[in-house]
Design an enzyme around this catalytic site. Structure first.
Site, PDB file in Angstrom:
ATOM      1  N   SER A 191       0.826  -1.199   0.000  1.00 29.81           N
ATOM      2  CA  SER A 191       0.000   0.000   0.000  1.00 29.81           C
ATOM      3  C   SER A 191       0.876   1.270   0.000  1.00 29.81           C
ATOM      4  O   SER A 191       1.675   1.457  -0.907  1.00 29.81           O
ATOM      5  CB  SER A 191      -0.956  -0.028   1.198  1.00 29.81           C
ATOM      6  OG  SER A 191      -1.940   0.957   1.079  1.00 29.81           O
ATOM      7  N   ASP A 348     -10.193  -3.626  -5.015  1.00 23.92           N
ATOM      8  CA  ASP A 348      -9.295  -2.643  -4.411  1.00 23.92           C
ATOM      9  C   ASP A 348      -9.262  -1.410  -5.299  1.00 23.92           C
ATOM     10  O   ASP A 348      -9.018  -1.521  -6.511  1.00 23.92           O
ATOM     11  CB  ASP A 348      -7.897  -3.260  -4.271  1.00 23.92           C
ATOM     12  CG  ASP A 348      -6.869  -2.315  -3.669  1.00 23.92           C
ATOM     13  OD1 ASP A 348      -7.236  -1.223  -3.203  1.00 23.92           O
ATOM     14  OD2 ASP A 348      -5.674  -2.676  -3.647  1.00 23.92           O
ATOM     15  N   HIS A 378      -8.151  -4.813  -0.594  1.00 28.93           N
ATOM     16  CA  HIS A 378      -7.006  -4.040  -0.128  1.00 28.93           C
ATOM     17  C   HIS A 378      -6.630  -4.428   1.303  1.00 28.93           C
ATOM     18  O   HIS A 378      -7.477  -4.480   2.189  1.00 28.93           O
ATOM     19  CB  HIS A 378      -7.283  -2.545  -0.188  1.00 28.93           C
ATOM     20  CG  HIS A 378      -6.049  -1.731   0.067  1.00 28.93           C
ATOM     21  ND1 HIS A 378      -5.094  -1.526  -0.891  1.00 28.93           N
ATOM     22  CD2 HIS A 378      -5.593  -1.113   1.194  1.00 28.93           C
ATOM     23  CE1 HIS A 378      -4.110  -0.811  -0.375  1.00 28.93           C
ATOM     24  NE2 HIS A 378      -4.377  -0.555   0.889  1.00 28.93           N
TER      25      HIS A 378
END
Length: 408
Positions: A191, A348, A378
């Site tokens: 991320s 995501d 995610h």
């Protein structure tokens, strides 16, 4: 008695109403994800309340709750030695495999945790588990960087912390101290950590003062750009937990120290409108109509504004800085990058960031492995241990470590 039963029923119905959200049929273990999301949404509501009352910053409340939840049942392993040390004034946590002592030099991965540049820690149980497993399974040295977070610091401080720590570790004397092979070091992150890993990898490729270069980069559902909040994955997954579109916009503004009032202009792409000439060249590097496969584009249409909000880029020029948005790097820089692994998840908002980077790297001649999960969401890779156990979390982590083991 009837009153108590009625109140109990009412609370049950209200709880079910709060927890339940419609999810795609293909997402992994939807009820678990609903419960996880309801918990996170509850914390966000508390954060908004505390912020509104002037008691604490919204992000500070979120991070406190995340860290409190993550300290449950600390992990340990007889086969991994863990130490917290300073690398040129940056705190890092080093995981060293001890099960298989060998005269041979070890491999190493520099890992950067996610959390929107504002949440999380190398000490979190989920990241501690990941790094211990990587060290043990690969008989490797894992360096997890404890970079500073928003709202205490903003860009470029998070990036600088990771860059300084990575450059320090790559120094020949430091590699010798940890018995690491200088030709077998990778950088990785998930991320926002994937964002930092990608940015640092690019800058190290240009840094002629660094004699030892990275062999690999591995990016887990990375966030790589903030000019288009209406890519197909942003449109498709805008209401899919745990990373909602407005939250990602807020994380960007917290990171770049922008006005939170800019969230709405970001969500409609007013900050990258056609009239804004400073964004023209950058827009071309994330033209998803040519960079994404047809099964990702589906029937979604680009959201391009003719007239925008110039204040956004005027006050937050870092939106165009490649150290903040690695997808905007020139092809000449991308050509210098090492072999790459990129993981994306169907459910995501950031799916297309990673996929566009795959395409741009391939066009620059870089060998890329694109690992996509149709049932992934995610953050799923760090959800592989109780109480946030998801089968897709175990699969993604296993395959990620397997790729590193085979290529590093």
């Amino acid at each position: 008695m009837k009153l108590a039963v009625g109140l109990c029923l009412l609370l049950t119905l209200l709880s079910a109403y709060y927890i339940y959200i419609p999810l795609p049929s293909t997402v992994s273990e939807p009820w678990k994800l609903m419960l996880l999301d309801a918990t996170f949404r509850g914390v966000q509501h508390l954060g908004h309340l505390a912020h509104h009352l002037g008691l604490s910053h919204y992000i500070t409340v979120l991070n406190f709750a995340v860290m409190s939840f993550e300290i449950l049942a600390p992990l340990s392993s007889e086969n991994v030695r863990v130490s917290d040390v300073m690398f040129d004034k940056v705190l890092v946590r080093v995981f060293e495999a001890t099960k298989l002592p060998s005269k041979d030099l070890k491999r190493s991965v520099i890992y950067i945790h996610g959390g929107g540049w504002a949440l999380g820690s190398a000490r979190m149980r989920s990241y501690d588990h990941l790094c211990r497993k990587m060290a043990e399974d690969m008989n490797a040295v894992i360096v997890s960087v404890e970079y500073r977070l928003a709202p205490d610091v903003h860009f470029p401080e998070q990036y600088t912390d990771v860059y300084v720590a990575t450059k320090y570790f790559l120094h020949p004397n430091v590699l010798v101290r940890y018995s690491v092979d200088p030709d077998r070091v990778a950088i990785s992150g998930d991320s926002a950590g994937g964002n930092l890993a990608a940015a640092v990898c690019q800058q190290l490729a240009l840094d002629h003062s660094v004699s030892n270069k990275l062999k690999l980069q591995a990016l887990i559902y990375p966030v790589l750009q903030a000019l288009d909040f209406n890519t197909p994955s942003y449109q498709q997954n805008r209401d899919v937990p745990i990373l909602y579109r407005p939250l990602m916009a807020r994380f960007w503004l917290e990171y770049l120290n922008g006005d939170i009032g800019f969230i709405q202009p970001l969500l409609v792409n007013n900050h990258s409108a056609l009239e804004l000439s400073q964004a023209t060249m950058s827009r071309a590097k994330l033209n998803w109509t040519s960079l994404l496969p047809s099964n990702f584009k589906k029937n979604y249409k680009p959201v391009v504004q003719t007239i925008g909000t110039p204040r956004v880029l005027e006050e937050v020029p870092a939106f165009l800085d490649v150290r903040a948005a690695p997808l905007l790097a020139d092809k000449g820089v991308l050509q210098l990058l090492p072999k790459t692994y990129i993981m994306t998840c169907e459910h995501d908002v950031l799916r297309d960031d990673g996929t566009m980077y795959v395409k741009r790297l391939e066009e620059a001649g870089v060998q890329v492995t694109h690992d996509h999960y149709d049932d992934g969401f995610h953050g799923c890779m760090i959800f592989g241990i109780w109480p946030t156990y998801f089968s897709v979390g175990v699969r993604t982590m296993t395959n990620y470590i397997k790729w590193l083991d085979q290529n590093l």
